[in-house]
Write a protein that holds these residues in place. Structure first.
Motif, mmCIF file in Angstrom:
data_model
loop_
_atom_site.group_PDB
_atom_site.id
_atom_site.type_symbol
_atom_site.label_atom_id
_atom_site.label_comp_id
_atom_site.label_asym_id
_atom_site.label_seq_id
_atom_site.Cartn_x
_atom_site.Cartn_y
_atom_site.Cartn_z
ATOM 1 N N TYR A 230 0.865 -1.184 0.000
ATOM 2 C CA TYR A 230 0.000 0.000 0.000
ATOM 3 C C TYR A 230 0.901 1.232 0.000
ATOM 4 O O TYR A 230 1.800 1.357 0.836
ATOM 5 N N ILE A 231 0.677 2.120 -0.956
ATOM 6 C CA ILE A 231 1.573 3.260 -1.158
ATOM 7 C C ILE A 231 0.810 4.570 -0.984
ATOM 8 O O ILE A 231 -0.296 4.738 -1.514
ATOM 9 N N MET A 232 1.412 5.474 -0.234
ATOM 10 C CA MET A 232 0.867 6.830 -0.062
ATOM 11 C C MET A 232 1.968 7.831 -0.391
ATOM 12 O O MET A 232 3.111 7.667 0.058
ATOM 13 N N LEU A 233 1.648 8.835 -1.174
ATOM 14 C CA LEU A 233 2.635 9.848 -1.531
ATOM 15 C C LEU A 233 1.942 11.118 -2.031
ATOM 16 O O LEU A 233 0.749 11.099 -2.359
ATOM 17 N N HIS A 234 2.690 12.207 -2.041
ATOM 18 C CA HIS A 234 2.221 13.467 -2.595
ATOM 19 C C HIS A 234 2.860 13.637 -3.971
ATOM 20 O O HIS A 234 4.070 13.448 -4.113
ATOM 21 N N VAL A 235 2.045 13.977 -4.970
ATOM 22 C CA VAL A 235 2.561 14.049 -6.334
ATOM 23 C C VAL A 235 2.066 15.307 -7.052
ATOM 24 O O VAL A 235 0.953 15.784 -6.786
ATOM 25 N N PRO A 236 2.880 15.841 -7.967
ATOM 26 C CA PRO A 236 2.404 16.952 -8.812
ATOM 27 C C PRO A 236 1.314 16.444 -9.749
ATOM 28 O O PRO A 236 1.448 15.371 -10.326
ATOM 29 N N GLU A 237 0.259 17.191 -9.900
ATOM 30 C CA GLU A 237 -0.838 16.763 -10.779
ATOM 31 C C GLU A 237 -0.349 16.540 -12.211
ATOM 32 O O GLU A 237 -0.833 15.657 -12.909
ATOM 33 N N SER A 238 0.625 17.336 -12.642
ATOM 34 C CA SER A 238 1.124 17.226 -14.010
ATOM 35 C C SER A 238 1.866 15.909 -14.259
ATOM 36 O O SER A 238 2.042 15.492 -15.407
ATOM 37 N N LYS A 239 2.326 15.248 -13.185
ATOM 38 C CA LYS A 239 3.088 13.995 -13.310
ATOM 39 C C LYS A 239 2.275 12.779 -12.878
ATOM 40 O O LYS A 239 2.807 11.671 -12.775
ATOM 41 N N LEU A 240 0.997 12.968 -12.631
ATOM 42 C CA LEU A 240 0.150 11.915 -12.080
ATOM 43 C C LEU A 240 0.140 10.655 -12.943
ATOM 44 O O LEU A 240 0.314 9.532 -12.456
ATOM 45 N N LYS A 241 -0.048 10.809 -14.248
ATOM 46 C CA LYS A 241 -0.132 9.665 -15.148
ATOM 47 C C LYS A 241 1.173 8.875 -15.150
ATOM 48 O O LYS A 241 1.165 7.627 -15.104
ATOM 49 N N SER A 242 2.306 9.562 -15.199
ATOM 50 C CA SER A 242 3.614 8.900 -15.227
ATOM 51 C C SER A 242 3.865 8.124 -13.936
ATOM 52 O O SER A 242 4.399 7.011 -13.958
ATOM 53 N N ILE A 243 3.442 8.682 -12.813
ATOM 54 C CA ILE A 243 3.663 8.044 -11.511
ATOM 55 C C ILE A 243 2.788 6.804 -11.361
ATOM 56 O O ILE A 243 3.249 5.753 -10.893
ATOM 57 N N VAL A 244 1.536 6.884 -11.780
ATOM 58 C CA VAL A 244 0.634 5.730 -11.698
ATOM 59 C C VAL A 244 1.159 4.586 -12.577
ATOM 60 O O VAL A 244 1.145 3.414 -12.185
ATOM 61 N N THR A 245 1.659 4.909 -13.750
ATOM 62 C CA THR A 245 2.232 3.897 -14.652
ATOM 63 C C THR A 245 3.444 3.231 -14.017
ATOM 64 O O THR A 245 3.623 2.010 -14.092
ATOM 65 N N GLY A 287 9.023 14.281 -8.898
ATOM 66 C CA GLY A 287 8.455 15.322 -8.045
ATOM 67 C C GLY A 287 7.640 14.830 -6.878
ATOM 68 O O GLY A 287 7.035 15.628 -6.148
ATOM 69 N N ALA A 288 7.592 13.497 -6.652
ATOM 70 C CA ALA A 288 6.831 12.953 -5.527
ATOM 71 C C ALA A 288 7.543 13.244 -4.211
ATOM 72 O O ALA A 288 8.765 13.384 -4.162
ATOM 73 N N SER A 289 6.758 13.346 -3.147
ATOM 74 C CA SER A 289 7.317 13.572 -1.817
ATOM 75 C C SER A 289 6.477 12.830 -0.780
ATOM 76 O O SER A 289 5.410 12.297 -1.096
ATOM 77 N N SER A 290 6.978 12.765 0.463
ATOM 78 C CA SER A 290 6.282 12.071 1.566
ATOM 79 C C SER A 290 5.856 10.659 1.147
ATOM 80 O O SER A 290 4.702 10.249 1.322
ATOM 81 N N ILE A 291 6.794 9.905 0.588
ATOM 82 C CA ILE A 291 6.494 8.575 0.046
ATOM 83 C C ILE A 291 6.510 7.534 1.168
ATOM 84 O O ILE A 291 7.505 7.357 1.858
ATOM 85 N N LEU A 292 5.384 6.839 1.352
ATOM 86 C CA LEU A 292 5.276 5.776 2.339
ATOM 87 C C LEU A 292 4.900 4.469 1.625
ATOM 88 O O LEU A 292 3.962 4.445 0.829
ATOM 89 N N VAL A 293 5.626 3.391 1.916
ATOM 90 C CA VAL A 293 5.326 2.073 1.358
ATOM 91 C C VAL A 293 5.054 1.140 2.529
ATOM 92 O O VAL A 293 5.929 0.892 3.355
ATOM 93 N N LEU A 294 3.827 0.608 2.614
ATOM 94 C CA LEU A 294 3.403 -0.168 3.770
ATOM 95 C C LEU A 294 3.017 -1.601 3.377
ATOM 96 O O LEU A 294 2.434 -1.814 2.319
#
Length: 301
Positions: A230-245, A287-294
């Motif tokens: 389970y992953i929680m992070l803060h991401v720039p909206e402009s990079k959302l698609k790239s991060i989800v992929t 550009g992601a920050s506050s990345i948590l992997v649980l």
């Protein structure tokens, strides 16, 4: 004494699959008090009796209708099937309900490190020590190569050093044991992992089928949870698609507004692949920050 209404499950008493099998049942929420001297353990919160037996007895217990379920290595199951088939005995139908995520190994042919090995013909007519003579025979027959089988249960590696054989065929996990005994792996004969198997479905009562399905759903949930994060992070909206992929999510992510930010959002998702440090570094570059992997304890779809 068995109570007919209770489902019977056979697992390995001791050995490679024993602890993992018990742990799997525990993670499925089944309360069982395993006593060292007892060969039968009764679940407290579900109608299941667990038999603790030798691993090579489990296929026979399933095929002969003594128990409804078993957890056994694919190598042991196939060896028993081949044994009955080659002896002309009846092979009673069974079903593989689930591949399990432990007991992963393979059966291999190994020879002395100093031996000049070109191909399987290099061991033609040599004596090979093994605990799996029927799997070995099937492989050599397929390659049309003759050999002499020496059946040895236990530490097969010592057979060569003791002068009992010219080569061995045994299970390999890491290869460390072979190396320690001056052996090298030359032929991969059979890949194996733990399996949940059952009797022929037509011989199982409706009540027990219900228990089996309940247990199977829980087992699949445990395996899925172990494979996912389970992953929680803060991401720039402009990079959302790239991060989800990049994260390869099992489902579509949850996107939440982030207080005090107009160009960033909070993303929550289940990833179906391991998230390595390299992945986290790529997320950071995007550009992601506050990345948590649980870890996920339980999961049901």
């Amino acid at each position: 004494m068995f109570i007919k209404s209770r489902l019977r499950l056979a697992i390995q008493k001791s050995g490679r699959l024993s602890d993992d099998s018990k742990n799997l049942l525990m993670r499925c929420g089944i309360k069982i008090n395993f006593q060292k001297s007892s060969l039968i353990a009764c679940a407290e919160n579900i109608l299941i009796d667990v038999l603790l037996v030798r691993d090579d007895d489990i296929p026979g217990l399933i095929m002969d209708g003594v128990v409804e379920l078993g957890i056994v290595g694919a190598n042991v199951l196939e060896e028993k099937r081949l044994s009955r088939y080659m002896k002309g005995e009846q092979v009673i139908k069974y079903e593989i309900l689930q591949n399990l995520d432990f007991g992963i190994c393979h059966l291999s042919l190994a020879v002395p490190i100093e031996m000049k090995y070109k191909n399987i013909l290099s061991v033609k007519d040599l004596k090979i020590a093994t605990s799996y003579p029927y799997l070995l025979k099937k492989y050599f027959d397929k390659n049309n190569v003759s050999f002499n089988s020496f059946v040895l249960n236990g530490s097969v590696e010592v057979a060569l050093n003791a002068g009992l054989s010219d080569a061995i065929c045994d299970l390999v996990s890491t290869g460390a044991t072979l190396e320690a005994n001056g052996l090298k792996e030359v032929e991969r004969i059979y890949d194996s992992n733990a399996l949940l198997i059952s009797q022929n479905n037509s011989k199982i009562s409706t009540e027990k089928k219900y228990i089996i399905q309940k247990l199977l759903t829980r087992i699949q949930g445990v395996i899925k949870a172990r494979e996912s994060k389970y992953i929680m992070l803060h991401v720039p909206e402009s990079k959302l698609k790239s991060i989800v992929t990049l994260l390869n999510g099992a489902e579509q992510p949850t996107i939440l507004k982030l207080t005090g930010h107009t160009n960033k959002v909070a993303l929550h998702m289940v990833s179906s692949e391991n998230v390595f440090w390299e992945t986290m570094e790529k997320l950071k570059e995007l550009g992601a920050s506050s990345i948590l992997v649980l870890p996920i304890e339980k999961m049901m779809e």
